[in-house]
Scaffold this motif. Structure first.
Motif, short mmCIF file in Angstrom:
data_model
loop_
_atom_site.label_atom_id
_atom_site.label_comp_id
_atom_site.label_asym_id
_atom_site.label_seq_id
_atom_site.Cartn_x
_atom_site.Cartn_y
_atom_site.Cartn_z
N HIS A 51 0.54 -1.51 -0.09
CA HIS A 51 0.14 -0.42 0.10
C HIS A 51 1.10 1.12 0.50
N HIS A 52 2.17 1.24 0.34
CA HIS A 52 2.89 2.48 0.69
C HIS A 52 3.49 3.00 -0.84
N HIS A 53 3.02 1.49 -1.87
CA HIS A 53 3.50 1.98 -3.36
C HIS A 53 2.05 2.89 -3.71
N MET A 54 1.29 2.51 -3.69
CA MET A 54 0.30 2.73 -4.55
C MET A 54 -0.21 4.10 -4.94
N ASP A 55 0.85 5.47 -4.57
CA ASP A 55 0.45 6.34 -5.12
C ASP A 55 1.39 5.70 -6.79
N PHE A 56 1.81 5.06 -7.16
CA PHE A 56 2.50 4.37 -8.63
C PHE A 56 1.45 3.88 -9.38
N PRO A 57 1.12 4.33 -10.42
CA PRO A 57 0.51 2.97 -11.30
C PRO A 57 1.32 2.28 -11.42
N GLY A 58 -0.21 0.59 -11.49
CA GLY A 58 0.86 -0.62 -11.77
C GLY A 58 0.73 -1.81 -10.68
N THR A 59 1.21 -0.95 -8.81
CA THR A 59 1.10 -1.80 -8.42
C THR A 59 0.67 -2.07 -7.51
N LEU A 60 -0.08 -3.44 -7.62
CA LEU A 60 -1.33 -4.53 -6.50
C LEU A 60 -0.79 -4.65 -5.44
N SER A 61 -1.85 -4.72 -4.52
CA SER A 61 -1.49 -4.92 -2.68
C SER A 61 -3.39 -5.45 -2.51
N ALA A 62 -2.77 -6.36 -1.71
CA ALA A 62 -3.82 -6.23 -0.60
C ALA A 62 -4.01 -5.08 0.46
N GLU A 63 -4.84 -5.34 0.96
CA GLU A 63 -4.89 -4.67 2.07
C GLU A 63 -4.28 -4.60 3.43
N PRO A 64 -3.42 -4.63 4.40
CA PRO A 64 -2.22 -4.59 5.05
C PRO A 64 -3.60 -5.96 6.08
N ARG A 65 -5.12 -5.48 7.02
CA ARG A 65 -5.12 -6.64 7.29
C ARG A 65 -6.10 -8.40 6.99
N THR A 66 -6.36 -7.80 5.19
CA THR A 66 -6.61 -8.79 4.73
C THR A 66 -4.95 -9.68 3.92
N TYR A 67 -4.27 -8.98 4.05
CA TYR A 67 -2.45 -9.38 3.42
C TYR A 67 -2.31 -10.55 5.06
N LEU A 68 -2.33 -10.19 6.43
CA LEU A 68 -2.45 -10.62 7.02
C LEU A 68 -3.70 -12.07 7.05
N ASP A 69 -4.78 -11.66 7.22
CA ASP A 69 -5.47 -13.08 7.08
C ASP A 69 -5.01 -13.89 6.61
N LEU A 70 -4.80 -13.97 4.79
CA LEU A 70 -4.33 -14.33 3.64
C LEU A 70 -2.98 -14.76 4.12
N LEU A 71 -2.07 -14.56 5.44
CA LEU A 71 -1.01 -15.22 5.32
C LEU A 71 -1.45 -16.44 6.46
N GLY A 72 -2.34 -15.69 7.54
CA GLY A 72 -2.75 -17.10 8.81
C GLY A 72 -3.34 -17.51 7.81
N GLY A 73 -3.96 -17.83 7.09
CA GLY A 73 -4.75 -18.81 6.59
C GLY A 73 -3.98 -20.45 5.68
N LEU A 74 -3.29 -19.77 5.03
CA LEU A 74 -1.87 -20.01 4.22
C LEU A 74 -1.81 -21.43 5.41
N ILE A 75 -1.44 -20.81 6.49
CA ILE A 75 -0.74 -21.94 7.55
C ILE A 75 -1.67 -23.05 7.86
N GLU A 76 -3.02 -22.00 8.19
CA GLU A 76 -3.20 -23.32 8.87
C GLU A 76 -4.50 -23.59 7.90
N ASN A 77 -4.11 -24.10 6.31
CA ASN A 77 -3.66 -24.98 5.83
C ASN A 77 -2.44 -25.52 5.19
#
Length: 257
Positions: free
Chosen positions: A70-96
């Motif tokens: 998200h700190h790069h979102m002022d620049f076109p082409g950057t794709l980012s998960a919302e910080p808390r969404t990303y945290l949940d995504l990584l947590g879900g991978l661990i649980e998998n």
């Protein structure tokens, strides 16, 4: 071995003492001269080299290209998960991975913005499974997996990773030189922070109008090969420790304090 190459009965037949390593990277701006896929490309090459050395002693999950950018979102082409969404995504991978019985789980990171959420995801997972003594949950960044600063030999201007800098530019010059734009007229952008060591909230535009931080003018393909060799060697040494873990102790060494 690569998880994506296996059929499910083959996965089912694996030893659950094998480390499973999930490479996590990003798609984000890298200044005027490097492609937005830089972090994923560089981590992918480190993983390729490390996997050749480690063979079937490690299971590699597919590289996750979506990161916390998200700190790069002022620049076109950057794709980012919302910080808390990303945290949940990584947590879900661990649980998998835990659901499938794996006990040694490593995030191998290739993007600075992923350091905090990947560490937090590992910490939270350990709290969720605090009754278990057989888990090794780790998050490591490839350029910081060995001694710091790394011993790179003469000729390097930087002694640490910045952004679209001497190091990253050198590695892309080694890997895909046709994707590197002109660097001769780019300014040096200092990464120094007068408030260090305090944590300082920032966006990339706060620090750099062009998007790069560091001095890419000193990059070369030869330096890129040196960096790839150093970082892949460090990752292999780190994962050797994970493989050798005794399955129960804090440090991996029986009888340690």
């Amino acid at each position: 071995m690569r998880l994506q190459d296996l059929k499910w009965p083959e996965v089912d037949g694996l030893s659950r003492d094998l480390p499973i390593v999930a490479p996590i990277a990003a798609v984000e701006q890298h200044g005027h001269h490097l492609p937005v896929f830089t972090d994923s490309m560089l981590l992918g090459e480190v993983v390729r080299r490390a996997s050749e050395a480690l063979g079937d002693r490690v299971v590699w999950a597919p590289l996750l290209w979506l990161g916390n950018s998200h700190h790069h979102m002022d620049f076109p082409g950057t794709l980012s998960a919302e910080p808390r969404t990303y945290l949940d995504l990584l947590g879900g991978l661990i649980e998998n991975f835990l659901a499938h019985g794996f006990r040694r789980i490593v995030f191998l990171n290739g993007h600075g913005g992923n350091m905090v959420p990947s560490s937090q995801a590992i910490f939270e997972a350990r709290q969720r499974h605090r009754e278990r003594k057989d888990l090794l949950l780790l998050s490591a960044t490839y350029w910081a997996s060995g001694p710091q600063p790394p011993d790179l030999g003469p000729g390097f201007v930087q002694d640490h990773m910045e952004h679209a800098c001497e190091w990253e530019t050198s590695m892309i010059l080694r890997l895909a030189p046709h994707l590197v734009g002109p660097t001769k007229d780019l300014p040096h952008v200092s990464g120094a922070d007068g408030f260090a060591p305090a944590a300082h909230g920032w966006t990339t535009k706060d620090r750099s109008e062009s998007g790069h931080i560091g001095d890419p003018r000193h990059a070369s393909a030869e330096k890129g090969e040196t960096l790839f060799r150093r970082f892949s060697t460090d990752v292999v040494a780190f994962l050797d420790k994970v493989i050798a873990w005794d399955g129960r102790s804090w440090s991996g060494n029986e009888g340690s304090a």
